[in-house]
Design a protein around this motif. Structure first.
Motif, PDB file in Angstrom:
ATOM      1  N   LEU A   1      19.934 -27.698  67.536  1.00 28.81           N
ATOM      2  CA  LEU A   1      20.096 -27.994  66.108  1.00 28.81           C
ATOM      3  C   LEU A   1      18.722 -27.965  65.446  1.00 28.81           C
ATOM      4  O   LEU A   1      17.856 -28.794  65.738  1.00 28.81           O
ATOM      5  CB  LEU A   1      20.746 -29.368  65.932  1.00 28.81           C
ATOM      6  CG  LEU A   1      20.819 -29.920  64.505  1.00 28.81           C
ATOM      7  CD1 LEU A   1      21.630 -28.990  63.600  1.00 28.81           C
ATOM      8  CD2 LEU A   1      21.402 -31.331  64.510  1.00 28.81           C
ATOM      9  N   CYS A   2      18.533 -27.019  64.549  1.00 27.95           N
ATOM     10  CA  CYS A   2      17.228 -26.771  63.939  1.00 27.95           C
ATOM     11  C   CYS A   2      17.312 -26.941  62.425  1.00 27.95           C
ATOM     12  O   CYS A   2      18.390 -26.861  61.836  1.00 27.95           O
ATOM     13  CB  CYS A   2      16.768 -25.361  64.295  1.00 27.95           C
ATOM     14  SG  CYS A   2      15.125 -24.920  63.695  1.00 27.95           S
ATOM     15  N   GLY A   3      16.181 -27.168  61.808  1.00 31.55           N
ATOM     16  CA  GLY A   3      16.114 -27.264  60.360  1.00 31.55           C
ATOM     17  C   GLY A   3      14.774 -27.822  59.944  1.00 31.55           C
ATOM     18  O   GLY A   3      14.049 -28.407  60.762  1.00 31.55           O
ATOM     19  N   PRO A   4      14.402 -27.685  58.676  1.00 34.79           N
ATOM     20  CA  PRO A   4      13.094 -28.163  58.218  1.00 34.79           C
ATOM     21  C   PRO A   4      13.054 -29.681  58.124  1.00 34.79           C
ATOM     22  O   PRO A   4      14.099 -30.342  58.185  1.00 34.79           O
ATOM     23  CB  PRO A   4      12.968 -27.520  56.828  1.00 34.79           C
ATOM     24  CG  PRO A   4      14.379 -27.351  56.371  1.00 34.79           C
ATOM     25  CD  PRO A   4      15.165 -27.025  57.605  1.00 34.79           C
ATOM     26  N   PRO A   5      11.868 -30.267  57.971  1.00 32.16           N
ATOM     27  CA  PRO A   5      11.783 -31.709  57.742  1.00 32.16           C
ATOM     28  C   PRO A   5      12.617 -32.105  56.527  1.00 32.16           C
ATOM     29  O   PRO A   5      12.627 -31.403  55.514  1.00 32.16           O
ATOM     30  CB  PRO A   5      10.290 -31.940  57.478  1.00 32.16           C
ATOM     31  CG  PRO A   5       9.600 -30.771  58.098  1.00 32.16           C
ATOM     32  CD  PRO A   5      10.535 -29.623  57.975  1.00 32.16           C
ATOM     33  N   GLY A   6      13.328 -33.222  56.638  1.00 33.18           N
ATOM     34  CA  GLY A   6      14.142 -33.690  55.525  1.00 33.18           C
ATOM     35  C   GLY A   6      15.504 -33.040  55.426  1.00 33.18           C
ATOM     36  O   GLY A   6      16.254 -33.308  54.479  1.00 33.18           O
ATOM     37  N   ALA A   7      15.875 -32.204  56.396  1.00 31.59           N
ATOM     38  CA  ALA A   7      17.181 -31.540  56.341  1.00 31.59           C
ATOM     39  C   ALA A   7      18.312 -32.465  56.775  1.00 31.59           C
ATOM     40  O   ALA A   7      19.470 -32.216  56.454  1.00 31.59           O
ATOM     41  CB  ALA A   7      17.167 -30.287  57.214  1.00 31.59           C
ATOM     42  N   GLY A   8      17.994 -33.508  57.543  1.00 30.61           N
ATOM     43  CA  GLY A   8      19.029 -34.403  58.036  1.00 30.61           C
ATOM     44  C   GLY A   8      19.468 -34.101  59.453  1.00 30.61           C
ATOM     45  O   GLY A   8      20.608 -34.396  59.830  1.00 30.61           O
ATOM     46  N   LYS A   9      18.572 -33.547  60.261  1.00 33.12           N
ATOM     47  CA  LYS A   9      18.926 -33.157  61.631  1.00 33.12           C
ATOM     48  C   LYS A   9      19.340 -34.355  62.482  1.00 33.12           C
ATOM     49  O   LYS A   9      20.357 -34.316  63.170  1.00 33.12           O
ATOM     50  CB  LYS A   9      17.737 -32.449  62.300  1.00 33.12           C
ATOM     51  CG  LYS A   9      17.332 -31.145  61.659  1.00 33.12           C
ATOM     52  CD  LYS A   9      16.189 -30.492  62.405  1.00 33.12           C
ATOM     53  CE  LYS A   9      14.916 -31.304  62.353  1.00 33.12           C
ATOM     54  NZ  LYS A   9      14.373 -31.479  60.985  1.00 33.12           N
ATOM     55  N   SER A  10      18.526 -35.404  62.458  1.00 29.72           N
ATOM     56  CA  SER A  10      18.813 -36.569  63.297  1.00 29.72           C
ATOM     57  C   SER A  10      20.139 -37.201  62.912  1.00 29.72           C
ATOM     58  O   SER A  10      20.961 -37.542  63.777  1.00 29.72           O
ATOM     59  CB  SER A  10      17.692 -37.595  63.186  1.00 29.72           C
ATOM     60  OG  SER A  10      16.470 -37.063  63.644  1.00 29.72           O
ATOM     61  N   THR A  11      20.363 -37.350  61.617  1.00 31.10           N
ATOM     62  CA  THR A  11      21.621 -37.943  61.161  1.00 31.10           C
ATOM     63  C   THR A  11      22.805 -37.109  61.599  1.00 31.10           C
ATOM     64  O   THR A  11      23.792 -37.632  62.127  1.00 31.10           O
ATOM     65  CB  THR A  11      21.609 -38.090  59.629  1.00 31.10           C
ATOM     66  OG1 THR A  11      20.519 -38.926  59.237  1.00 31.10           O
ATOM     67  CG2 THR A  11      22.913 -38.692  59.140  1.00 31.10           C
ATOM     68  N   LEU A  12      22.717 -35.799  61.374  1.00 35.13           N
ATOM     69  CA  LEU A  12      23.833 -34.930  61.751  1.00 35.13           C
ATOM     70  C   LEU A  12      24.078 -34.974  63.251  1.00 35.13           C
ATOM     71  O   LEU A  12      25.222 -35.075  63.706  1.00 35.13           O
ATOM     72  CB  LEU A  12      23.567 -33.499  61.292  1.00 35.13           C
ATOM     73  CG  LEU A  12      24.718 -32.516  61.517  1.00 35.13           C
ATOM     74  CD1 LEU A  12      24.833 -31.540  60.349  1.00 35.13           C
ATOM     75  CD2 LEU A  12      24.544 -31.718  62.811  1.00 35.13           C
ATOM     76  N   ALA A  13      23.020 -34.913  64.049  1.00 33.37           N
ATOM     77  CA  ALA A  13      23.175 -34.902  65.504  1.00 33.37           C
ATOM     78  C   ALA A  13      23.868 -36.161  65.987  1.00 33.37           C
ATOM     79  O   ALA A  13      24.818 -36.101  66.791  1.00 33.37           O
ATOM     80  CB  ALA A  13      21.809 -34.755  66.170  1.00 33.37           C
ATOM     81  N   PHE A  14      23.435 -37.327  65.526  1.00 34.27           N
ATOM     82  CA  PHE A  14      24.027 -38.583  65.993  1.00 34.27           C
ATOM     83  C   PHE A  14      25.450 -38.770  65.453  1.00 34.27           C
ATOM     84  O   PHE A  14      26.314 -39.296  66.157  1.00 34.27           O
ATOM     85  CB  PHE A  14      23.138 -39.756  65.601  1.00 34.27           C
ATOM     86  CG  PHE A  14      21.946 -39.922  66.502  1.00 34.27           C
ATOM     87  CD1 PHE A  14      22.062 -40.511  67.750  1.00 34.27           C
ATOM     88  CD2 PHE A  14      20.695 -39.459  66.113  1.00 34.27           C
ATOM     89  CE1 PHE A  14      20.971 -40.647  68.590  1.00 34.27           C
ATOM     90  CE2 PHE A  14      19.590 -39.591  66.946  1.00 34.27           C
ATOM     91  CZ  PHE A  14      19.731 -40.187  68.187  1.00 34.27           C
TER      92      PHE A  14
END
Length: 311
Positions: free
Chosen positions: A108-121
């Motif tokens: 799961l990739c994306g720029p800073p502030g994209a919401g990667k951690s939130t989406l992953a969890f």
């Protein structure tokens, strides 16, 4: 930049062979589910169209339209809906496998502030709730209902003492978060161990201390879905390219760069940085990194359109 030497091995249940010998072949899962339809090497999988519809009529003409798209896109009215869609996508692939060492690994990739951690969890949490309904065969074999886990790339930051030993330590600390301030060789070794052995210890990152925490996350045999989230997982260069090859699926969170930088600015200020220092860091480090990451979007199998978290 010069990086001081640092162990690139990752603690696992067995001593792993060399990286070159163990790079896994990509596996494809020709299963259908009810959410997306998009072509893989062997089959078509479900897709959410740009219109925001959750299903498409599966007739011949629309399948052809799917095949002509470079990358399928998920775009709906709210992130909660997207979390549900992605979780329903992952469960059938994992539930169909009886191999006890099996792992379905998502990058799961994306720029800073994209919401990667939130989406992953959020997606991992939903997979864990759906799992008992879809995979009764595994229920008696695992000690916990949690079969999905998140592996953050943050744990593979170089330590501060390693940055201190670089040619320009001040620049290294100022640019921390750029690709060359991570240890991608170590991440690759961990992913290879995970693929081959089914279990691995990986580091987390302590933002209060500003350094990794060794062996803080244990991906065990019971985990069937592993979501690896990070900024540079889809870069097409050097070791990052090999990291990308380990994933069964590659997702990219697409967000307007101005919106993502607004989120990063709020994050910097919330951690105590003065507004002027926070703005300087965005211009000097976060925005250039984001521009580089966005260029890797074309290597994704699936693009997820980010929307405001409040919606």
């Amino acid at each position: 930049m010069e990086v001081s030497s640092f162990p690139t091995s990752c603690k696992s249940l067995q001593q792993s062979p060399s990286v070159e010998a163990l790079l896994p072949r990509k596996s494809w899962f020709p299963h259908w589910n009810q959410v997306h339809l998009f072509p893989t090497k062997k089959a078509l999988r479900p897709l959410v169209g740009r219109t925001g519809n959750l299903t498409w009529k599966q007739n011949h003409s629309q399948v052809l339209k799917c095949q002509l798209k470079e990358v399928p896109i998920i775009e709906t009215g709210c992130m909660e809906e997207i979390y549900d869609i992605l979780a329903k996508r992952l469960v059938p692939n994992a539930a169909a496998e009886s191999n006890p060492n099996f792992k379905h690994i998502v990058g799961l990739c994306g720029p800073p502030g994209a919401g990667k951690s939130t989406l992953a969890f959020e997606v991992a949490s939903r997979v864990n709730k759906l799992w008992p309904q879809k995979s009764s065969a595994f229920d008696s074999q695992v000690e916990s209902p949690e079969v999905a886990i998140v592996l953050p790339m943050d744990g593979f930051h170089l330590y501060r003492h390693q940055l201190d030993k670089m040619k320009d330590p001040e620049e290294a600390h100022a640019r921390r978060g750029s690709p060359w301030t991570f240890d991608p060789e170590r991440l690759l070794r961990c992913l290879i161990n995970l693929r081959n052995e089914g279990s691995v210890y990986v580091p987390s990152f302590d933002h209060g201390v500003g350094d990794p925490v060794e062996d803080d996350i244990f991906v065990s045999l019971q985990h069937k879905v592993v979501i690896v989230e990070g900024n540079y997982l889809l870069l097409n260069e050097d070791v990052w390219r090999d990291i990308s090859s380990t994933f069964d699926e590659k997702w990219f969170i697409d967000v307007d760069i101005e919106k993502s930088m607004e989120r990063v600015l709020r994050r910097h200020i919330s951690t105590g940085k003065p507004p002027d220092i926070a703005k300087w860091r965005i211009d000097y480090n976060d925005r250039p990194n984001a521009e580089l990451i966005i260029k890797s979007k074309q290597r994704a199998d699936l693009i997820i359109k980010s929307v405001d978290f409040s919606r």
